[in-house]
Design an enzyme around this catalytic site. Structure first.
Site, PDB file in Angstrom:
ATOM      1  CG  ASP A   8      -1.839   1.129   1.328  1.00  0.00           C
ATOM      2  OD1 ASP A   8      -2.319   1.576   0.270  1.00  0.00           O
ATOM      3  OD2 ASP A   8      -2.109   1.606   2.441  1.00  0.00           O
ATOM      4  CG  ASP A  10      -1.832   7.493   0.967  1.00  0.00           C
ATOM      5  OD1 ASP A  10      -0.786   7.869   0.424  1.00  0.00           O
ATOM      6  OD2 ASP A  10      -2.960   7.836   0.587  1.00  0.00           O
TER       7      ASP A  10
END
Length: 220
Positions: A8, A10
């Site tokens: 991922d 963020d």
């Protein structure tokens, strides 16, 4: 055997969470909506349109879909403008070191982010060279907790889900990894990520050595 890693963006590679918060807060203030950090926490890992619906639910209000899209776009414009201030210094501690280590050992690496601005963020970080595949909010139609973005990444790397480890900071992201048959590493608190196969409080702790030690039967 583990051959690939999917990250991922963020909260794992960099922390744009504060920029997102400020952009949503700016929009909410303009609209006269109540919005605070507790509401913001509910937006972690979900799409822009789903986020605005959470905010509307919190304010017990509703808008037509076209208006929702207009406001979501407005929030995104505020956020994207703030990205211009990001630099290669804005990796989370430990993230660049792990990506460098994975490159050195020859693992395949993909990005699996719900963000439609992921490419811009990677450019600001000068991070494109660490990734073989970039999966973002434009790559699939169903966002997390559906596993589609991670399945996209594994397919593009020509790997099976059980040959990949997903790094996530969102509950919905770990749910997505599990739904897709991936191994998972959670970055963040126990109450949010306790269901991950392995969890660290921060990326700085999530070294390749520690990951290999936990999943030792999956590394040759």
């Amino acid at each position: 055997m583990i051959k690939g890693f999917i990250f991922d963006l963020d909260g794992v590679i960099t922390d744009t969470a504060e920029l997102h918060y400020e952009a949503w807060k700016s929009l909410a203030d303009e609209m006269g909506w109540k919005f605070d950090r507790d509401v913001n926490d509910k937006l972690r890992g979900i799409s822009r349109m789903d986020s605005i619906k959470v905010i509307l639910d919190h304010n017990k209000t509703a808008l037509e879909e076209s208006k929702l899209e207009e406001l979501a776009t407005k929030k995104n414009d505020i956020y994207v403008a703030s990205l211009d201030h990001m630099t290669p210094e804005d990796y989370l501690p430990g993230a660049k070191e792990l990506l460098t280590h994975l490159r050195a050992e020859g693992f395949s690496v993909a990005l699996g982010s719900a963000s439609k601005n992921a490419i811009k963020v990677l450019q600001q970080l000068n991070a494109n060279g660490y990734f073989d595949v970039i999966g973002d909010g434009n790559s699939v139609s169903k966002s997390k907790p559906a596993p589609d973005i991670f399945l996209y990444g594994s397919e593009k790397m020509s790997l099976q889900p059980d040959e990949c480890i997903v790094f996530e900071d969102a509950e919905s992201g770990i749910d997505a990894a599990k739904a897709g048959g991936f191994h998972s590493v959670g970055i963040g608190p126990e109450d949010r990520l306790g269901h991950a196969d392995l969890r660290f409080d921060t990326m700085a702790e999530a070294t390749l050595f520690e990951v290999k030690a936990h999943f030792k039967e999956l590394f040759s």
